[in-house]
Design an enzyme around this catalytic site. Sequence first.
Site, PDB file in Angstrom:
ATOM      1  N   LYS A  57      33.742  45.390  65.167  1.00 28.15           N
ATOM      2  CA  LYS A  57      33.665  45.970  66.504  1.00 28.15           C
ATOM      3  C   LYS A  57      34.448  47.269  66.658  1.00 28.15           C
ATOM      4  CE  LYS A  57      31.202  43.115  69.166  1.00 28.15           C
ATOM      5  NZ  LYS A  57      30.114  43.567  70.069  1.00 28.15           N
ATOM      6  N   SER A 308      30.686  39.358  59.999  1.00 27.56           N
ATOM      7  CA  SER A 308      31.038  40.309  61.055  1.00 27.56           C
ATOM      8  C   SER A 308      32.485  40.251  61.516  1.00 27.56           C
ATOM      9  CB  SER A 308      30.116  40.108  62.259  1.00 27.56           C
ATOM     10  OG  SER A 308      30.201  38.780  62.739  1.00 27.56           O
TER      11      SER A 308
END
Length: 336
Positions: A57, A308
């Site tokens: 992110k 992720s």
Amino acid sequence: MTERGDYLQTKDVISAFENLLPIIHRTPLNQSSTFNDMAGAQLYFKMENLQRTGSFKIRGALNKITNLSKYAKRNGVIAASAGNHAQGVAFSATKQGIKSKIYMPEKTPMAKVIATKAYGAEVVLTGESFQEAYEAAIEDQKISGATFIHPYDDYEVMAGQGTIALEMIQQCSDLNTIVVPIGGGGLIAGVASLVKNFAPTIKVVGVQSTGAPATYNRFKGLGNHRLDNVTGIADGILVKESGRLTFPLINHYVDEIVTVSDEEIASAIILMLEREKMFVEGAGAAAFAAILSGKVNVAGKHVGVIVSGGNADIEKIPYFKRLAMSEKAKRKIVSL
């Protein structure tokens, strides 16, 4: 925008890559002979759990904040997040001397809340899911005048996330498929846009949780596109609806979307921990879970698997182990 996704181009991802290069890690693309044997394929794990702040992110957040005007930077930034975007925004804002305020769901793992505060942000806990936190942040933004940094529905954020695909292609020129977790869709929109414009023969497959299948439903033309409730262990992808900007890109560029259960995700988490000594979060294990469960056909292929994030709650390991040991999950692992 048009259905072709003309507003996110290869040059945007390359520009983002140049913005990020001095600050972010070029995360490794790891292989495991054990997992290759289990899948009957060559699996390449893009370890964004080893990224600064513990997830991908930071790429989108940093690209967006770097591109803000001097005036916008003076007014600070505000965001809503289930945890990882919060840390990315907090780190990126503090790095550039900008104030940040983050709204997070009340059930956000405490490790993510503490980390976000440690990176310099003011944190407000509110609501059941991202949607409620998002709505609260938008109301605050109208009053404060701070710039809202959306976790996925923003082209500069998507371009930042797309730099993952650029690195993967540089690190392994033989990839046939890339498997990507989906929450609101910023990661897969950025990845798929870069891949299909740069290396169009690579297949892009998205993965959602069965407890939050909004994008899957919309992509398949099934069920509800906006969910009333979301549930599951993959808190980073528990989003009630796909993005207004992300979905047209997903619909145009992504080849397939599948869903995985909590049991399948937990199995992937425990296997990563036992075999690779990596403790990844639920969203981070979702792509691997889709391969383990046979939801994605990978036999004989070179497959990129995006891990992720790694901001998991260590206290939940016993729960994950119980889920992984369920009969359904065990049968799916043995069948590989």
